[in-house]
Design a protein around this motif. Structure first.
Motif, short mmCIF file in Angstrom:
data_model
loop_
_atom_site.label_atom_id
_atom_site.label_comp_id
_atom_site.label_asym_id
_atom_site.label_seq_id
_atom_site.Cartn_x
_atom_site.Cartn_y
_atom_site.Cartn_z
N VAL A 104 0.85 -1.20 0.00
CA VAL A 104 0.00 0.00 0.00
C VAL A 104 0.88 1.25 0.00
O VAL A 104 0.64 2.21 -0.75
CB VAL A 104 -0.94 0.01 1.23
N LEU A 105 1.91 1.24 0.84
CA LEU A 105 2.82 2.38 0.90
C LEU A 105 3.61 2.54 -0.40
O LEU A 105 3.84 3.67 -0.87
CB LEU A 105 3.79 2.21 2.08
N LEU A 106 4.02 1.42 -0.99
CA LEU A 106 4.76 1.49 -2.25
C LEU A 106 3.89 2.04 -3.37
O LEU A 106 4.34 2.85 -4.20
CB LEU A 106 5.28 0.10 -2.63
N HIS A 107 2.63 1.60 -3.42
CA HIS A 107 1.69 2.13 -4.42
C HIS A 107 1.52 3.64 -4.23
O HIS A 107 1.48 4.40 -5.21
CB HIS A 107 0.34 1.43 -4.30
N ARG A 108 1.38 4.04 -2.97
CA ARG A 108 1.19 5.46 -2.68
C ARG A 108 2.42 6.27 -3.09
O ARG A 108 2.30 7.35 -3.67
CB ARG A 108 0.91 5.64 -1.18
N LEU A 109 3.60 5.76 -2.79
CA LEU A 109 4.84 6.44 -3.16
C LEU A 109 4.97 6.53 -4.68
O LEU A 109 5.33 7.58 -5.23
CB LEU A 109 6.03 5.70 -2.56
N HIS A 110 4.68 5.42 -5.34
CA HIS A 110 4.75 5.38 -6.81
C HIS A 110 3.83 6.44 -7.41
O HIS A 110 4.24 7.23 -8.29
CB HIS A 110 4.33 3.98 -7.27
N HIS A 111 2.59 6.48 -6.93
CA HIS A 111 1.62 7.45 -7.44
C HIS A 111 2.05 8.88 -7.13
O HIS A 111 1.90 9.78 -7.98
CB HIS A 111 0.25 7.16 -6.81
N HIS A 112 2.59 9.09 -5.94
CA HIS A 112 3.00 10.43 -5.53
C HIS A 112 4.10 10.98 -6.44
O HIS A 112 4.07 12.15 -6.85
CB HIS A 112 3.49 10.41 -4.08
N ILE A 113 5.06 10.14 -6.78
CA ILE A 113 6.15 10.58 -7.64
C ILE A 113 5.64 10.87 -9.05
O ILE A 113 6.00 11.88 -9.67
CB ILE A 113 7.27 9.53 -7.68
N LEU A 114 4.78 9.99 -9.57
CA LEU A 114 4.28 10.15 -10.93
C LEU A 114 3.42 11.40 -11.10
O LEU A 114 3.31 11.94 -12.21
CB LEU A 114 3.48 8.92 -11.35
N THR A 115 2.80 11.86 -10.03
CA THR A 115 1.89 13.00 -10.13
C THR A 115 2.51 14.30 -9.65
O THR A 115 1.83 15.33 -9.61
CB THR A 115 0.60 12.72 -9.33
N ASP A 116 3.78 14.27 -9.28
CA ASP A 116 4.47 15.48 -8.83
C ASP A 116 5.51 15.89 -9.88
O ASP A 116 6.46 15.15 -10.15
CB ASP A 116 5.16 15.22 -7.48
N VAL A 117 5.32 17.06 -10.47
CA VAL A 117 6.19 17.51 -11.56
C VAL A 117 7.64 17.60 -11.11
O VAL A 117 8.57 17.17 -11.82
CB VAL A 117 5.72 18.88 -12.09
N HIS A 118 7.87 18.14 -9.93
CA HIS A 118 9.24 18.32 -9.44
C HIS A 118 9.91 16.97 -9.16
O HIS A 118 11.10 16.79 -9.46
CB HIS A 118 9.23 19.18 -8.18
N LEU A 119 9.16 16.02 -8.62
CA LEU A 119 9.74 14.71 -8.35
C LEU A 119 10.02 13.96 -9.65
O LEU A 119 10.99 13.20 -9.74
CB LEU A 119 8.80 13.88 -7.46
N CYS A 120 9.17 14.17 -10.65
CA CYS A 120 9.40 13.52 -11.95
C CYS A 120 10.69 14.02 -12.60
O CYS A 120 11.30 13.32 -13.41
CB CYS A 120 8.21 13.77 -12.88
N GLU A 121 11.08 15.24 -12.26
CA GLU A 121 12.33 15.78 -12.78
C GLU A 121 13.54 15.16 -12.08
O GLU A 121 14.65 15.19 -12.62
CB GLU A 121 12.36 17.30 -12.61
N GLN A 122 13.32 14.60 -10.90
CA GLN A 122 14.43 14.03 -10.13
C GLN A 122 14.54 12.52 -10.28
O GLN A 122 15.64 11.96 -10.18
CB GLN A 122 14.25 14.36 -8.64
N PHE A 123 13.40 11.86 -10.49
CA PHE A 123 13.39 10.40 -10.47
C PHE A 123 12.82 9.84 -11.77
O PHE A 123 11.95 10.44 -12.40
CB PHE A 123 12.55 9.87 -9.31
N VAL A 124 13.33 8.67 -12.14
CA VAL A 124 12.73 7.89 -13.21
C VAL A 124 12.46 6.51 -12.63
O VAL A 124 13.31 5.93 -11.95
CB VAL A 124 13.66 7.80 -14.45
#
Length: 289
Positions: free
Chosen positions: A198-218
């Protein structure tokens, strides 16, 4: 009242009076539904019983008296898996085996009951597995915390939440996670694989929907990434450079490489623990810290 139904849906519908007597109201809070009277379910197979043996072409008796309905709550049921098989078979029994009634075959009783009892069993199964069993244990675990000088306020908040939230209000979390999984947070199983997912799904979704995090992570899911690596490993060395640069099938791995080495993004591989178990939320294991 007879049950010569014109359509499959009508013969399995539980009359309102029976539903009110046998099943908890959807508005009942968690703290009350855990004590709602439901039949016990066997922990071991008592058969072998075939689902077809629970159905009969006989005309069912009427269940009108409160005492008759109360008696049903006292009769033990088969195991969860057997109940699921019977429920799954019920439509076929009605359509192809001319079933008009339902039998408590596991108790060797031959009284033909209305087919709507199948729906009652389904309701009991839902209540027991998704409300009573997980949340009773959770309430029991958190009850002593009301006296804890550090955690008593959090315990009171949890108690208030469960006293005011209807047990049917929340049936599923995002990503298809059953809501009753959260009951493990109020137990020693808070590090279980299903909660970790559940936490991993939430983290995955959070990164994919945050523009700044998408610039840092792939990110790449573990299986998807492994397939890409295998594709590259199968290319012969003389053709490796040219094929890697031009092959349409390797476009994904090239894009991944550019993000890591040119754009300097941090690469995250997502591995859900349910994939290690083989089945989601089944065979749950506890992680020891």
């Amino acid at each position: 009242m007879t049950f010569h139904a014109a359509a499959p849906s009508s013969c399995f519908i539980v009359p309102t009076s029976a539903a009110e007597a046998l099943l908890p109201s959807p508005n009942l809070p968690f703290t009350e539904v855990v004590n709602f009277p439901t039949p016990s379910m066997s922990q071991s197979n008592g058969g072998p019983w075939m689902p077809v043996n629970f159905f009969s072409p006989a005309v069912p008796v009427e269940l009108l008296k409160p005492s008759q309905l109360s008696d049903l709550c006292m009769k033990p049921l088969p195991t969860v898996s057997e109940i699921e098989s019977i429920i799954q078979f019920s439509q076929q029994a009605w359509e192809h085996h001319h079933a008009q009634s339902f039998l408590y075959h596991h108790l060797e009783e031959n009284t033909p009951l209305p087919l709507s009892i199948v729906s009652v069993w389904s309701g009991w199964l839902n209540v027991c597995t998704k409300a009573q069993s997980p949340w009773y244990s959770a309430l029991e675990w958190q009850s002593p915390l009301a006296m804890d000088p550090v955690l008593k306020y959090q315990a009171q908040e949890i108690q208030l939440l469960l006293q005011t939230t209807p047990w049917c209000a929340l049936t599923e979390l995002p990503y298809g996670t059953p809501f009753h999984i959260l009951a493990k947070l109020l137990s020693t199983e808070w590090t279980s694989s299903s909660l970790t997912d559940v936490l991993l799904h939430r983290l995955h979704h959070h990164i994919l929907t945050d523009v700044h995090l998408c610039e840092q992570f792939v990110m790449s899911e573990q299986v998807e990434f492994a397939v890409k690596i295998l594709q590259v490993s199968q290319i012969s060395k003389p053709q490796l450079t040219e094929t890697y640069q031009t092959s349409p099938s390797l476009q994904g791995i090239r894009a991944l490489g550019e993000q890591i080495f040119i754009q300097e993004k941090t690469f995250l591989v997502v591995l859900y623990l349910e994939e290690l178990c083989g089945m989601p939320h089944v065979g749950d294991f506890k992680l020891t810290l």
